[in-house]
Each structure stands twice: as structure tokens, then as C-alpha cells.
Design a protein around this motif. Structure first.
Motif, PDB file in Angstrom:
ATOM      1  N   MET A  94       0.826  -1.208   0.000  1.00  0.00           N
ATOM      2  CA  MET A  94       0.000   0.000   0.000  1.00  0.00           C
ATOM      3  C   MET A  94       0.857   1.254   0.000  1.00  0.00           C
ATOM      4  O   MET A  94       0.413   2.322   0.431  1.00  0.00           O
ATOM      5  CB  MET A  94      -0.917  -0.013   1.231  1.00  0.00           C
ATOM      6  N   ASN A  95       2.089   1.144  -0.513  1.00  0.00           N
ATOM      7  CA  ASN A  95       3.027   2.259  -0.436  1.00  0.00           C
ATOM      8  C   ASN A  95       2.514   3.518  -1.126  1.00  0.00           C
ATOM      9  O   ASN A  95       2.650   4.624  -0.606  1.00  0.00           O
ATOM     10  CB  ASN A  95       4.372   1.851  -1.042  1.00  0.00           C
ATOM     11  N   GLU A  96       1.921   3.370  -2.298  1.00  0.00           N
ATOM     12  CA  GLU A  96       1.435   4.538  -3.031  1.00  0.00           C
ATOM     13  C   GLU A  96       0.327   5.256  -2.252  1.00  0.00           C
ATOM     14  O   GLU A  96       0.254   6.486  -2.259  1.00  0.00           O
ATOM     15  CB  GLU A  96       0.924   4.106  -4.404  1.00  0.00           C
ATOM     16  N   THR A  97      -0.505   4.488  -1.581  1.00  0.00           N
ATOM     17  CA  THR A  97      -1.585   5.075  -0.785  1.00  0.00           C
ATOM     18  C   THR A  97      -1.048   5.756   0.461  1.00  0.00           C
ATOM     19  O   THR A  97      -1.512   6.830   0.859  1.00  0.00           O
ATOM     20  CB  THR A  97      -2.591   3.979  -0.394  1.00  0.00           C
ATOM     21  N   LEU A  98      -0.054   5.150   1.094  1.00  0.00           N
ATOM     22  CA  LEU A  98       0.473   5.661   2.361  1.00  0.00           C
ATOM     23  C   LEU A  98       1.427   6.833   2.181  1.00  0.00           C
ATOM     24  O   LEU A  98       1.550   7.671   3.077  1.00  0.00           O
ATOM     25  CB  LEU A  98       1.207   4.533   3.100  1.00  0.00           C
ATOM     26  N   SER A  99       2.104   6.927   1.034  1.00  0.00           N
ATOM     27  CA  SER A  99       3.236   7.850   0.888  1.00  0.00           C
ATOM     28  C   SER A  99       2.846   9.323   0.905  1.00  0.00           C
ATOM     29  O   SER A  99       3.557  10.157   1.460  1.00  0.00           O
ATOM     30  CB  SER A  99       3.997   7.549  -0.399  1.00  0.00           C
ATOM     31  N   GLY A 100       1.757   9.699   0.276  1.00  0.00           N
ATOM     32  CA  GLY A 100       1.444  11.119   0.148  1.00  0.00           C
ATOM     33  C   GLY A 100       2.305  11.778  -0.917  1.00  0.00           C
ATOM     34  O   GLY A 100       3.016  11.119  -1.687  1.00  0.00           O
ATOM     35  N   ARG A 101       2.270  13.117  -0.977  1.00  0.00           N
ATOM     36  CA  ARG A 101       3.048  13.873  -1.969  1.00  0.00           C
ATOM     37  C   ARG A 101       3.781  15.004  -1.271  1.00  0.00           C
ATOM     38  O   ARG A 101       3.174  15.830  -0.579  1.00  0.00           O
ATOM     39  CB  ARG A 101       2.120  14.423  -3.052  1.00  0.00           C
ATOM     40  N   ASP A 102       5.117  15.056  -1.441  1.00  0.00           N
ATOM     41  CA  ASP A 102       5.934  16.083  -0.804  1.00  0.00           C
ATOM     42  C   ASP A 102       5.622  17.460  -1.381  1.00  0.00           C
ATOM     43  O   ASP A 102       5.244  17.597  -2.548  1.00  0.00           O
ATOM     44  CB  ASP A 102       7.425  15.781  -0.982  1.00  0.00           C
ATOM     45  N   GLY A 103       5.807  18.492  -0.573  1.00  0.00           N
ATOM     46  CA  GLY A 103       5.667  19.869  -1.025  1.00  0.00           C
ATOM     47  C   GLY A 103       6.979  20.617  -0.857  1.00  0.00           C
ATOM     48  O   GLY A 103       8.035  20.010  -0.624  1.00  0.00           O
ATOM     49  N   TYR A 104       6.933  21.935  -0.991  1.00  0.00           N
ATOM     50  CA  TYR A 104       8.143  22.740  -0.802  1.00  0.00           C
ATOM     51  C   TYR A 104       7.735  24.183  -0.521  1.00  0.00           C
ATOM     52  O   TYR A 104       6.602  24.610  -0.790  1.00  0.00           O
ATOM     53  CB  TYR A 104       9.047  22.684  -2.041  1.00  0.00           C
TER      54      TYR A 104
END
Length: 669
Positions: free
Chosen positions: A184-194
Motif C-alpha cells: 500500500m506504499n502509493e496510498t500511504l506515501s502522500g506527496r511532498d511539497g516545498y
């Protein structure tokens, strides 16, 4: 008077000067052309690059890592979380008020003043403080000059090692390593910001509302079908079984046969289990496969339970020259009796009634030889050879559980078919996915893969499996107050060279509980038990002890009202001669939690069956031991933290009723 004419040398000098002037003009022109050309090139072709270089000199891009989503059990018990921590480095030459900073560090970071002074010594250029610090510590210390904080998001598992083979892990650089973390890595990872910070001439960074920022999107939370109470009980049961039998490892599975949900999955191996072996390690299971052979006979109309064959006194050579033996000598056996006593000879004598395609087709319909589709990164399909690859001996081997390799998960799902009335269910580890704010994004409902056998056939097999536990090969799995259905199996192990190892066995029990309205399918497999190795003597007792612990813990994983409807009538036979009423009950009698000390068992037995009980003092105990003691009182347990118990909520001495939930607070947060 004559005119003065230039001499030849004069003409030569003049020409050289003119040539030099022309060359100078040409060089200046070329230089100007190069400058103009370079300017045009920079403006027309490299404008974006140099604009970025200028921005990099004046701005700093700071990543904003996304918080990885949590993994929780079916009731919301956290199994994997992400916490925010900080690293701290000090540049002593930037510190303006050293004494004030030393005092603040001593208070906020719990450092000695001597250590704080060494860290801020002006003679040192850069000091990295060891360890990690909490958000509270950072807020207390602030952002004084000379302090350089590094934000870190760290994965941790509040329940310790319990369930880690299911969960997997995350490396220091954020890579998912096995288990649910990977699947479930894609679901758990989220998306980084900056965010973009302005940098002044001295390199100091400061925020500006005029500069862009992209917020990080946190990962989603994954709710499993796992019940942590059942997982913990199964973990303790398998630990004790391995210790008592000397086995090299084992598997214990608990499934809901009605939905295919995996309620607990425990793997134990020498050196520690990193994966759920029940999903990825197939084996020849032996006699636990016999119910599927009998189901095929009944479903195809090739035999009836009442039909008889001769047991040959326990030893028989078939027409192909293979010798078949039974543990005990039998005379005439019905098909029902052959299954109940696990007669190899009885099974093999019914083999000629089936065509290879029929025998293969029903085994495949039960799910053998194909992946189950469980939510796990890797899974073995096992091995079920096609009929065109069979030898003359293969049909009799399949009837007794050989020449076919199955995973424990496939086996548990096959028994679930019998338990639920004939349907193969898709196994599930993930129940639902929710956003960080709590909104449900995905819910995975139970799914029937196929109808395998008629309900009438499933009920006939169930009745025989009940008799197996009552007076067959699995009596040590029986309970005094509830019916259990199941089958034992003892099969030889194969080594790395593919040959059977001398004296090495796998012992298995698979069954369901309660037999008449099943809520649990249970599988126990022990690898290489020492001494007594038969499944009825090793794996079956683990089943009884696991079920006793589940009943004593008042686990929410069971429907208590439905369970009471299947309870057997109470029987109080007179004590046997020479045995007092206060003596321990015989095997199969109900007990309290079996994985605690003798003193704890005695105290638990003294607890009244109704009303409230005071919260015991469990401070200083490991969380698992404290949870077991409270389970014995019929109290649900939720754990916060890790390590050893520091407090309970409610506090020690407060009254709690059976079925209430008590929180254990650990020393590690």
C-alpha cells in the motif's frame, strides 16, 4: 630647389602602421561582434538558465516532506504511525548570547550545563547534538541565532513486534520494505511539497509571502482487517507452542470464513520472521487435504458417506505396487469413518471412482495451485500439477495430501469453504482507506470468488470434522462448552534437494469455530516439532489454547450473542474415583488466559463472573504481559506507547466491568 621625396624605408613604415591599424580595427570589431553575439545568445537561448542561477543565489527551496499515512487495525488501534522529530546542530560563532542559550538548552533539552557549554564553545565551528528532539522541545528552545533544526518524519510501530510480519517496515531513506507498507506504499506515501525562502547577502533565509509555497499532501490511512487483540493472542500462543514442542518455527492464521477477512496472521522462524510465511511458503500438507478429496467424491456423486471399504488391517499394497499404511489397524470402514480416523487406505480405495479431471478440477476450485489475491507484496500459488503431467501414482498421492503443495492461507480458505457452506471467498487484509481528515476513500467489501460445493456437501463434511475433534485424531483441540470442527495432518518435510528429510515433519491443524455457526477459521502449523510430532499432539492443543484465550479475553472479534446460541449444554459429571472436584479439569475443559503465570491464573479464576473488578497494578510490567493479565479479567485493552507500563486509564483500583476498555500507557511515545 628640389622637393624631398619619401625614402623606401619610410614607405614601408607607413604601410606597416596602416596594416596594424586595420588589424586593430578588425580585432575590435570581432571583439564587439563576440560580445554582442554572446549577449544575444544569453538573452535568447540561456535566459531561463541564468534566471534560475540568480534565483538560486537569492532564494532557497526548502522541501516539505509529506507525513506517511497510519496503518490501523479494524477497530482503529494504531499499528504503524509517523511522528515528527528534529535534529539539532549549533554554529557557536553565530550565537549572540551564549549564557542565555546555555540555560535554555539545559531546560528544554534536559542537558547538563557543562554539556550545553561544550556545545556552544566559540572555538568550535559546528556541533551536531546526538539524538532526536520532539516538537515540544523545539518550541521551548525556539529559533535563536546559531541553532539549526532539521525536521524529520520517523516511522514507528507502537505495538512493538506484534504484527510486524504483516506490516513490513520503512527504511531510513523512506523505502517501503515488505508487508502492507510495500503493498500500500502509493496510498500511504502522500506527496511532498516545498516552500521558497529569500536569502540575503549573508546567506540568512527568511520567509516571504511574495514567494511561492506548495503544501505537502499527507498520505492516507489504511485500516486492516487484522484484529489486534486476536493478533496478540495468536502471537503468544504460537510462541508458547514453539517453546513447548521445540519446533523451528510455525504459522498461525485466524480468518473470518464468512468474509475472507484475515483477522490474525503470525509467523515465527529462527532468526525472526520478516514476512508472513503463510502467504509465501507452500508445503505438502498431508491429511488435512483429505476433506477436499471426500468433498469431490460427494459433489460429483461418486460416493456416499455410508459406503464401505476394507481397511486391510492397516497395511495394503495397491495395484500399482505402492504400499499404504495406517497408524492403526482397521477392518471395514465407511467413507465417513475413513475421514474421521484419517485412514490412508480408506481414501486410496475410493480414488478409482474419480476421473483425473474431476479430482484436479475440484482441487483447483478450492483455490489450490493459484494465487489467492491477498493484499500482500508477494504470494506463492503453490503447486497443483495438471492431469497430463500425472503419473499412475499421483491420484492416490493427492487423496492423501501429497504431490500437491499449498500455502497455509490457501488451506485456511479451503476450510472456510466448508465452514461457510460452499463458497470460496477472496482473502482480505485491507478493510478501507481513509484520508488524513477521516473521509472514507475506499472500502473493500467481501467478494465471493466462486461456488465450490453444494451446501449439503459442506454440511456433511462439517459433521465429520466435528467428530474428528470429538473422538477422532484431533481430540486435543476440543472445548467443553463449544463444538470445534477440524482436521489434523502430519506430513514429511522436503529438503533443499527436493527429497524428504529423515525425521523432519510439518504438523498441522485446520478447523473452524464454533462448528455450527462458524466465526473463525483457525490454522496452526508447526515446523519440525521435536519428540511428539503428530498434528493431533502438537498443533491441535495450540488451537484449543488459542480459542480459550480468545474466549477469556472477550475479544470484540467475536459475536458473543451468536456464540451463546451455539454453546453446548452444561455437563457436570461426578468426579472420577481418586480425583477431587478442586483438581485441574481434564484436557478440553474451558480455562482463562493460558499464557500467564500460575499465580495470575489463580487470581483470574477468583474473579467473579459478573459485576465490576478493580484495575490491578501492572506498572512496570511489559505491555504484552500487562495486556494478557487484563485479558484474563475479561477487559479489552488499548495500548499507547511502547516498552513498560507507566500508567493505566482508569487508574489502579478503579472499578471496571467485563467488556470495558482499559488503556495501558507505555514509557515510549
Amino acid at each position: 630647389m628640389s622637393a624631398h621625396l619619401p625614402t623606401r624605408s619610410g614607405w614601408d613604415n607607413e604601410n606597416r602602421l596602416r596594416a596594424r591599424r586595420r588589424l586593430l580595427v578588425v580585432c575590435i570589431g570581432l571583439a564587439a561582434l563576440l560580445v554582442v553575439g554572446k549577449a544575444v545568445y544569453l538573452q535568447a537561448f540561456e535566459v531561463d538558465h541564468w534566471r534560475q542561477v540568480a534565483a538560486d543565489q537569492q532564494q532557497a527551496r526548502v522541501p516539505l516532506p509529506a507525513r506517511r499515512g497510519a496503518i490501523l487495525d479494524r477497530d482503529g488501534v494504531p499499528l504503524a504511525l509517523t511522528r515528527e522529530t528534529f535534529g539539532l546542530a549549533i554554529a557557536p560563532n553565530e550565537v549572540t548570547d551564549r549564557n542565555a542559550l546555555v540555560g535554555a538548552m539545559a531546560d528544554a533539552l534536559e542537558l547538563s550545563r557543562a554539556a550545553a557549554r561544550r556545545a556552544t564553545d566559540p572555538k568550535r565551528k559546528w556541533v551536531v547534538l546526538p539524538g532526536r528532539f520532539t516538537a515540544e522541545q523545539r518550541r521551548a528552545l525556539g529559533d535563536a541565532r546559531g541553532l539549526h533544526w532539521e525536521r524529520r518524519l520517523e516511522r514507528f510501530y507502537p505495538q512493538g513486534r506484534v504484527g510486524r510480519e504483516v506490516l513490513g517496515g520503512v527504511s531510513g531513506d523512506g523505502r517501503a520494505l515488505g508487508g502492507i507498507e510495500q503493498s500500500m506504499n502509493e496510498t500511504l506515501s502522500g506527496r511532498d511539497g516545498y516552500s521558497i525562502l529569500r536569502r540575503d547577502a549573508r546567506g540568512k533565509k527568511e520567509a516571504s509571502v511574495a514567494l511561492p509555497a506548495v503544501e505537502a499532501t499527507d498520505g492516507n490511512n489504511v485500516y486492516l482487517t487484522i484484529d489486534f487483540d486476536l493478533q496478540e493472542i495468536a502471537d503468544a500462543a504460537l510462541d508458547q507452542a514453539i517453546d513447548s514442542t521445540g519446533a523451528s518455527g510455525g504459522e498461525l492464521l485466524l480468518l473470518d470464513p464468512r468474509t475472507g477477512e484475515v483477522l490474525a496472521a503470525v509467523s515465527k522462524k529462527q532468526g525472526g520472521a520478516r514476512d508472513v510465511g503463510a502467504f509465501i511458503e507452500p508445503y505438502e500438507a498431508g491429511s488435512v487435504l483429505k476433506p477436499f478429496f471426500v468433498s469431490t467424491l460427494l459433489a460429483t456423486g461418486r460416493a456416499r458417506m455410508s459406503e464401505r471399504v476394507h481397511g486391510e488391517g492397516g497395511r495394503w499394497t495397491d495395484p500399482h505396487g505402492r504400499v499404504h499404511t495406517d497408524v492403526h489397524a482397521y477392518d471395514w470402514l465407511t467413507l465417513r469413518d475413513a475421514l474421521r480416523v484419517s485412514s490412508n487406505i480408506g481414501m486410496v480405495k475410493f480414488v478409482p471412482r474419480l476421473q483425473p479431471g474431476q479430482q484436479f478440477g475440484l482441487l483447483r476450485d478450492f483455490g489450490f495451485g493459484t494465487p489467492t489475491g491477498v493484499d500482500y507484496p508477494i504470494e506463492s500459488s503453490g503447486r497443483l500439477p495438471r492431469p497430463d503431467r500425472w503419473s499412475k501414482l499421483t491420484p492416490s498421492s493427492l487423496a492423501t495430501g501429497y504431490e500437491v503443495s499449498v500455502t497455509p492461507l490457501q488451506l485456511a480458505l479451503g476450510y472456510s469453504v466448508i465452514a461457510n457452506g460452499g463458497s470460496l471467498m477472496e482473502p482480505r487484509l485491507v478493510r478501507e482507506v481513509r484520508a488524513a481528515g477521516g473521509k472514507t476513500l475506499e472500502r473493500r467489501d467481501p467478494r465471493e470468488v466462486r461456488r465450490v460445493i453444494p451446501r449439503s456437501v459442506a454440511m456433511e463434511i462439517r459433521d465429520v470434522l466435528v467428530s474428528v475433534v470429538d473422538d477422532g485424531t484431533a481430540t486435543r483441540a476440543s472445548l467443553a462448552t463449544f463444538e470445534v470442527a477440524g482436521k489434523t495432518g502430519t506430513a514429511r518435510r522436503t529438503g533443499a534437494d527436493g527429497r524428504y528429510e529423515s525425521g523432519a515433519y510439518n504438523s498441522t491443524f485446520v478447523g473452524f469455530f464454533p462448528a455450527r455457526d462458524p466465526q473463525l477459521t483457525i490454522l496452526v502449523k508447526l515446523d519440525r516439532p521435536r519428540g511428539e510430532y503428530y498434528g493431533g499432539l502438537t498443533a491441535a492443543p495450540v488451537t484449543r489454547e488459542t480459542l480459550q484465550a480468545i474466549l477469556a479475553a472477550r475479544s470484540p472479534g467475536l459475536d458473543r450473542r451468536s456464540l451463546l446460541a451455539t454453546r453446548l449444554p452444561a455437563q457436570t459429571p461426578p468426579p472420577a474415583p481418586g480425583r477431587r472436584r478442586e483438581d485441574p479439569p481434564p484436557p478440553g475443559a474451558e480455562g482463562v488466559y493460558v499464557f500467564v503465570s500460575t499465580d495470575e491464573l489463580r487470581r483470574a479464576a477468583e474473579v467473579p463472573t459478573g459485576g465490576a473488578v478493580p484495575v490491578p497494578d501492572v506498572a512496570g510490567l511489559p505491555l504484552r504481559d500487562a495486556a494478557r493479565r487484563l485479558h484474563a479479567l475479561g477487559v479489552h485493552v488499548r495500548v499507547r506507547g511502547t516498552g513498560y507500563v507507566t500508567a493505566t486509564r482508569p487508574a489502579v483500583g478503579a472499578p471496571v466491568a467485563r467488556g470495558d476498555t482499559l488503556v495501558l500507557v507505555g514509557e515510549g511515545r
